[in-house]
Design an enzyme around this catalytic site. Structure first.
Site, PDB file in Angstrom:
ATOM      1  N   CYS A  69       0.804  -1.221   0.000  1.00 63.73           N
ATOM      2  CA  CYS A  69       0.000   0.000   0.000  1.00 63.73           C
ATOM      3  C   CYS A  69       0.839   1.274   0.000  1.00 63.73           C
ATOM      4  O   CYS A  69       0.383   2.317  -0.466  1.00 63.73           O
ATOM      5  CB  CYS A  69      -0.940   0.004   1.205  1.00 63.73           C
ATOM      6  SG  CYS A  69      -2.147  -1.337   1.179  1.00 63.73           S
ATOM      7  N   HIS A 113      -3.779   7.166   0.957  1.00 63.18           N
ATOM      8  CA  HIS A 113      -3.984   5.832   0.388  1.00 63.18           C
ATOM      9  C   HIS A 113      -5.422   5.412   0.642  1.00 63.18           C
ATOM     10  O   HIS A 113      -5.940   5.554   1.745  1.00 63.18           O
ATOM     11  CB  HIS A 113      -3.013   4.841   1.029  1.00 63.18           C
ATOM     12  CG  HIS A 113      -3.411   3.409   0.835  1.00 63.18           C
ATOM     13  ND1 HIS A 113      -3.641   2.873  -0.404  1.00 63.18           N
ATOM     14  CD2 HIS A 113      -3.650   2.414   1.729  1.00 63.18           C
ATOM     15  CE1 HIS A 113      -3.988   1.600  -0.272  1.00 63.18           C
ATOM     16  NE2 HIS A 113      -4.009   1.305   1.021  1.00 63.18           N
ATOM     17  N   ASN A 142      -9.881  -0.682  -2.431  1.00 60.97           N
ATOM     18  CA  ASN A 142      -8.455  -0.513  -2.128  1.00 60.97           C
ATOM     19  C   ASN A 142      -7.640  -1.141  -3.256  1.00 60.97           C
ATOM     20  O   ASN A 142      -7.590  -2.359  -3.382  1.00 60.97           O
ATOM     21  CB  ASN A 142      -8.144  -1.191  -0.793  1.00 60.97           C
ATOM     22  CG  ASN A 142      -6.684  -1.060  -0.388  1.00 60.97           C
ATOM     23  OD1 ASN A 142      -5.830  -0.672  -1.182  1.00 60.97           O
ATOM     24  ND2 ASN A 142      -6.389  -1.404   0.854  1.00 60.97           N
TER      25      ASN A 142
END
Length: 335
Positions: free
Chosen positions: A114, A262, A292
């Site tokens: 991530c 993020h 995501n």
């Protein structure tokens, strides 16, 4: 001495939209349950045979190259961030070099999940600041749908993730007031197993072991996430690394024109927004539409925010990420 600036941005997501209602047909879940915990309404999944991590990265890169106003042969180096490469090896960086028909430039793969895009951006920034390269292609791309447990057993993780790619061209900037002002990178490996995919792995169960066991109950090759623990750490580290970046550049929270976090979970983004007392125009979120997308989430969101006119010349833009590793990072940019 040079700075690097983002001279071009692009993103690509598959056409295949997977809604929460779609997921409820294959696992015990529902739209209310997913939105309450994540804020996600839908995500994109590739159709096998149409897209890969590399091909999506290439599509995003072509847009970024055109918007940067450069020829593909002006690219000096490639940095590709992903946790889902087409092959175990080689990495997708060299595949991008091949598929774009670039000169025999170097290609580096970054495996920071991530935080991958901000880490990749930091690497590219340093290459340009030292004068080694003039134009660096930075990509974050993920195909996660193919590796998720799309059953009720895996719903806690599988409803969160989506596929997509984003790309940026970093170019030399001689005006030291503009461009990437600083980047800040951290890790804490003691928590590595709290968000992890353990197999296949050279140090543990490899492909031969998995095939020999032929165990349908084996969960080792699906992602594992201790959701509450990750959330608690994320909100702390997000706040720390954003503050670190601001202080390094003698900036205040009030100087932030756009925060691109993020896109892990809308609840995390909202927590950080409230902590820093930022208004809705100062934070951009699109996790609701894409889920995501790990290393791709920041470049996708950054590109969308720029396309919508939410980022203008002279703005102070903050990128921040937290994820598996644990790793976390931020970048402070004067647009």
């Amino acid at each position: 001495m040079y700075h690097s600036k983002i001279s071009g941005l692009g993103f690509y997501v598959p056409n295949n939209v997977v809604t929460n209602a779609d997921l409820s047909k294959i696992m015990d879940t529902n739209d209310e349950w997913i939105q309450e915990r994540t804020g996600i309404k839908e995500r994109r999944h590739i159709i096998k045979g149409e897209d890969t991590t590399t091909t999506m990265g290439v599509k995003a890169a072509k847009i970024a190259i055109e918007r940067a106003g450069i020829d593909k042969n002006d690219i000096d180096f490639i940095v590709f961030a992903t946790l889902s490469p087409d092959y175990y090896f080689p990495g997708p960086g060299v595949l991008v070099q091949r598929d774009l028909g670039l000169r025999t430039v170097g290609a580096l793969d970054v495996r920071n999940q991530c935080s991958g895009f901000v880490y990749a951006l930091s690497v590219a920034d340093q290459y340009i600041k030292t004068g080694m390269y003039k134009n660096v292609l930075v990509i974050g791309s993920e195909v996660q749908s193919s590796g998720l447990d799309m059953t009720t057993r895996g719903r806690g993780v599988s409803v969160i993730f989506g596929d997509g790619a984003g790309a940026a061209i970093l170019s030399r900037e001689e005006d030291l007031i503009k461009g990437i002002l600083s980047t800040h990178l951290h890790s804490e490996g003691i928590h590595a197993e709290e968000l992890v995919l353990t197999a296949p792995g050279m140090g543990g169960r490899w492909v031969n072991d998995i095939l020999a066991d032929n165990n349908p109950e084996d969960e080792s090759y699906f992602p594992h996430m201790n959701g509450q623990f990750v959330f608690k750490n994320a909100v702390v580290r997000f706040a720390e690394v954003i503050t670190e970046g601001l202080e390094a550049n003698k900036l205040q929270v009030s100087d932030i024109d756009m925060l691109i976090p993020h896109q892990a979970n809308l609840r995390i983004s909202q927590y950080i927004q409230n902590k820093f007392k930022l208004n809705d125009d100062q934070v951009y979120n699109n996790v609701q539409q894409y889920g995501n997308t790990t290393a791709a989430s920041i470049p996708i969101a950054l590109t969308e925010a720029w396309e919508k006119g939410k980022i203008k010349e002279g703005d102070t833009v903050v990128l921040a990420a937290f994820g598996s590793g644990f790793t976390w990072a931020s970048a402070i940019i004067k647009w």
